[in-house]
Design an enzyme around this catalytic site. Structure first.
Site, mmCIF file in Angstrom:
data_model
loop_
_atom_site.group_PDB
_atom_site.id
_atom_site.type_symbol
_atom_site.label_atom_id
_atom_site.label_comp_id
_atom_site.label_asym_id
_atom_site.label_seq_id
_atom_site.Cartn_x
_atom_site.Cartn_y
_atom_site.Cartn_z
ATOM 1 N N LEU A 152 -6.699 -35.836 -1.440
ATOM 2 C CA LEU A 152 -6.057 -34.587 -1.043
ATOM 3 C C LEU A 152 -4.639 -34.851 -0.555
ATOM 4 C CD1 LEU A 152 -8.995 -33.020 1.021
ATOM 5 C CD2 LEU A 152 -8.528 -32.806 -1.433
ATOM 6 N N CYS A 186 -2.049 -41.250 5.220
ATOM 7 C CA CYS A 186 -2.696 -42.017 4.139
ATOM 8 C C CYS A 186 -1.906 -43.226 3.682
ATOM 9 C CB CYS A 186 -2.968 -41.089 2.943
ATOM 10 S SG CYS A 186 -4.232 -39.839 3.284
#
Length: 446
Positions: A157, A267
């Protein structure tokens, strides 16, 4: 299906909400009582476009509920997703303690067959640890014969587009060694793959590695372009032309080839560090990935270096406007944001800051708390530039793309712009009388 999701951060809340939107009954469980209370009141802990509307809709239609009690979430669940944080430790390795705590709680609570899914980004081998912990808890409860399976199902995502990414995924990766479990997981994800997006079934360890490899590859593209941009600045090339020249190659493509102030977020920095750490633990020198991280850290100082060349290293009495605090647009996430490095560096040299971001100001106040005395947070983008000696564009929010430059020039002490996202055209800046600095495009206007 009846689903339980442990964790209500970016991944857990989006995952639970999107599954509910497809007709599943979902319980989102979190140990944070205040967060759950706020969710029950319709107050989300994160900003993500389109998410609040989906949460409110599915709560109203009784497909989505929130609780602090795992027993409530697992009562009827067939699948339980672990979607808790895995922050980096001091050595760069991912801290999986929250994942293992969740596994222990599952083992202490489950009373029937359950598919336990690692949705959190975890190092290779974590699924084995989760399985062993659940087995230990079941043994303690004298229920060692209770069946369960552990699956790796990494998320892909993008913050700011997480709902769209979940609803229309490029692919779904499912790591399992059990054919029956694979079929159940495919059934769960079929509504999201109506347009033939592939559901990839593979072994668990390959699935665990895939997430890290994907993010490291994307981070590599960013750092590569930032290094080429520095070369362009030195020899006179234009990184926009270089991007077009290489991105038109079908083997390369255009995505993630923008030069800028470096990547941030939850991330890329964390996953690159973990991949280096995993390699080190297994005797593999991850030279390319290590270089990616080093280039990115250096790039965060690139705008600061430009400021020093223009104004000198003593910035006492100087006031700088910052447009953009979040690590990327369409999110309020400040984790590893380049703005943090830039702001702290400027203040350390004596400057004061006037900052604006459409969503991340409250997060920034927490992250930059030690520097609060030197930062003013503005209510809009024009207030931030008032009496500023220069404007630094750090995050490429859409509203920054075509501002009223005449008004901007009239409000600033000096018409100087440092564009960390290459938003503007040097020719236009020259016509308007701005000193304009950007990255990799020979933008400086005398």
């Amino acid at each position: 299906m009846n689903i339980c999701v442990i964790g209500t951060g970016y991944v857990g809340l989006v995952t639970g909400t999107c599954f509910a939107e497809m007709g599943n009954k979902v319980w989102c469980v979190d140990v944070d009582t205040e967060k759950i209370a706020r969710l029950k009141s319709g107050i989300l802990p994160i900003y993500e476009p389109g998410l609040k509307e989906l949460v409110m809709k599915n709560v109203a239609e009784k497909r989505l509920a929130f609780s602090t009690q795992l027993e409530e979430g697992l009562k009827d669940a067939v699948v339980c997703f672990i979607a808790v944080g895995t922050p980096p430790g001091e050595d760069g390795s991912a801290d999986v303690s929250y994942v293992l705590d969740a596994a222990s709680n599952i083992g202490a609570t489950m009373n029937k067959y359950l598919i336990v899914v690692n949705k959190s980004t975890v190092p290779v081998g974590t699924a084995d640890k989760v399985k062993n912990i659940i087995k230990q808890q079941l043994t303690v409860r004298a229920q060692a014969d209770l069946e369960f399976d552990v699956v790796s199902n990494p998320e892909f995502l993008k913050e700011g587009a997480a709902v769209a990414d979940f609803m229309r995924p490029d692919r779904v990766v499912i790591g399992t060694d059990n054919v029956r479990t694979a079929e159940l997981m495919k059934q769960l994800y079929e509504p999201f793959s109506r347009n033939q997006q592939p559901i990839l079934i593979m072994d668990i360890k390959s699935a665990e590695i895939t997430k890290y490899a994907a993010n490291a590859m994307l981070a590599t593209r960013i750092s590569f372009m930032n290094e080429i941009a520095r070369l362009c600045d030195k020899v006179g090339g234009d990184i926009a032309n270089v991007r077009l020249g290489i991105g038109s190659d079908s083997r390369i493509g255009m995505q993630f080839l923008y030069a800028g102030s470096g990547y941030g977020g939850s991330c890329f920095p964390k996953d690159v560090k973990e991949l280096v750490s995993t390699g080190c633990k297994n005797g593999i020198a991850m030279d390319v990935v290590s270089a990616v991280e080093a280039v990115n850290e250096r790039q965060k100082y690139y705008l600061v270096d430009m400021v020093k060349k223009r104004f000198g290293e003593a910035l006492n009495g100087r006031r700088f406007a910052i447009w953009g605090l979040a690590f990327k647009p369409q999110t309020d996430d400040m984790r590893e944001a380049p703005s943090i490095t830039i702001i702290k560096s400027l203040i350390d040299m004596g400057a004061t800051i006037q900052a604006y971001d459409p969503e991340a100001i409250e997060q920034a106040k927490t992250v930059l708390g030690d520097y609060a005395a030197s930062i003013t947070y503005s209510k809009d983008m024009l207030e931030a530039i008032y009496n500023a000696d220069a404007l630094l564009v750090v995050t490429e929010w859409r509203q920054f793309r075509q501002p009223d430059f005449v008004e901007i020039k009239s409000k600033m002490n000096q018409p100087v712009i440092f564009d960390g996202r290459n938003q503007y055209r040097a020719e236009q800046m020259a016509r308007l009388g701005f000193e304009y600095y950007c990255i990799g495009r020979s933008c400086y206007v005398q």
